[in-house]
Scaffold this motif. Sequence first.
Motif, PDB file in Angstrom:
ATOM      1  N   ILE A 220    -111.779  39.812  42.453  1.00 27.63           N
ATOM      2  CA  ILE A 220    -111.922  38.393  42.149  1.00 27.63           C
ATOM      3  C   ILE A 220    -110.723  37.897  41.352  1.00 27.63           C
ATOM      4  CG2 ILE A 220    -113.357  36.660  41.023  1.00 27.63           C
ATOM      5  CD1 ILE A 220    -114.650  37.940  43.452  1.00 27.63           C
ATOM      6  N   TYR A 221    -110.355  38.618  40.307  1.00 31.15           N
ATOM      7  CA  TYR A 221    -109.278  38.156  39.436  1.00 31.15           C
ATOM      8  C   TYR A 221    -107.910  38.265  40.095  1.00 31.15           C
ATOM      9  CZ  TYR A 221    -112.730  37.786  35.751  1.00 31.15           C
ATOM     10  OH  TYR A 221    -113.822  37.430  35.012  1.00 31.15           O
ATOM     11  N   VAL A 222    -107.715  39.247  40.964  1.00 31.70           N
ATOM     12  CA  VAL A 222    -106.450  39.318  41.708  1.00 31.70           C
ATOM     13  C   VAL A 222    -106.335  38.128  42.651  1.00 31.70           C
ATOM     14  CG1 VAL A 222    -105.211  40.591  43.501  1.00 31.70           C
ATOM     15  CG2 VAL A 222    -106.133  41.818  41.535  1.00 31.70           C
ATOM     16  N   ALA A 223    -107.434  37.779  43.335  1.00 35.10           N
ATOM     17  CA  ALA A 223    -107.419  36.611  44.223  1.00 35.10           C
ATOM     18  C   ALA A 223    -107.168  35.330  43.434  1.00 35.10           C
ATOM     19  CB  ALA A 223    -108.754  36.513  44.969  1.00 35.10           C
ATOM     20  N   MET A 224    -107.777  35.223  42.250  1.00 34.63           N
ATOM     21  CA  MET A 224    -107.563  34.052  41.405  1.00 34.63           C
ATOM     22  C   MET A 224    -106.114  33.965  40.946  1.00 34.63           C
ATOM     23  SD  MET A 224    -111.120  34.212  39.204  1.00 34.63           S
ATOM     24  CE  MET A 224    -110.526  33.119  37.920  1.00 34.63           C
ATOM     25  N   ALA A 225    -105.554  35.102  40.560  1.00 38.61           N
ATOM     26  CA  ALA A 225    -104.163  35.123  40.108  1.00 38.61           C
ATOM     27  C   ALA A 225    -103.214  34.740  41.244  1.00 38.61           C
ATOM     28  CB  ALA A 225    -103.810  36.504  39.562  1.00 38.61           C
ATOM     29  N   PHE A 226    -103.487  35.235  42.456  1.00 36.80           N
ATOM     30  CA  PHE A 226    -102.635  34.898  43.600  1.00 36.80           C
ATOM     31  C   PHE A 226    -102.728  33.408  43.921  1.00 36.80           C
ATOM     32  CE2 PHE A 226    -102.039  34.393  48.220  1.00 36.80           C
ATOM     33  CZ  PHE A 226    -100.727  34.836  48.329  1.00 36.80           C
TER      34      PHE A 226
END
Length: 250
Positions: A220-226
């Motif tokens: 979730i957080y990697v997708a948000m960061a991207f």
Amino acid sequence: MDTLLVLFADPAAWAALLTLVVMEIVLGIDNLIFISILSNKLPEAQRARTQRIGIMLALVLRLALLGTVAWIAQLTAPAFALFGHAFSWRDLILLAGGLFLVWKATGEIRHHVTHEDDVSGKAGSTIQLTAAAAIGQILVLDIVFSVDSIITAVGMTEHMPIMFIAVIAAVMVMLFAAQPLSRFIERNPTIVMLALSFLLVIGMTLIAEGFGSHVPKAYIYVAMAFSAFVEAMNMLVRRAKSKQTISSSE
């Protein structure tokens, strides 16, 4: 006191503290985005105070829950079964919080898409919340995120002083980051939609976990960061085009 000195002389304790502080800060991002979006709907004079109250309530809740850590651990035990699936009190809290977050994010997205503020044409129509209502909604999400945060802390270390320090450090970071994040979101309308989309995803994640489907938060957080990175690039492109337009008009 001697126990504390022995604990903090242990390199493993420092590693656990650092890891837990980072985890608490990451878990607090969701709460901080929600607080920033809600406080931006208030008169400017009330925003900073509402943010501080919301964040300090989060600190009080988390410290209070740490004091009842044995009770918190019991929240993960099955409480009842429905349609062959066992639910714990933690599951119910996550379900309630996820549904609230989905409802709130969906309503805010609809509000921004339909431009209800422009249609009404009334002065002050953009302000839909009182400070008390905003604090009440922040408190509801604080409870959900606090329970999840404490359960994460309990799973990472058994030392109470480390948990207390990590929670206090994470909330202090939130306190200092709240106003800059709020101003950034207000200055960039597209960021509002992105942040609301994040909240929608987080709400769905809470619902899924409430039903027993574990969703790795790293994804979730990697997708948000991207997504945030892509939007930052778009902002730079728009800014460059705006400068070119101004230069050509001169």
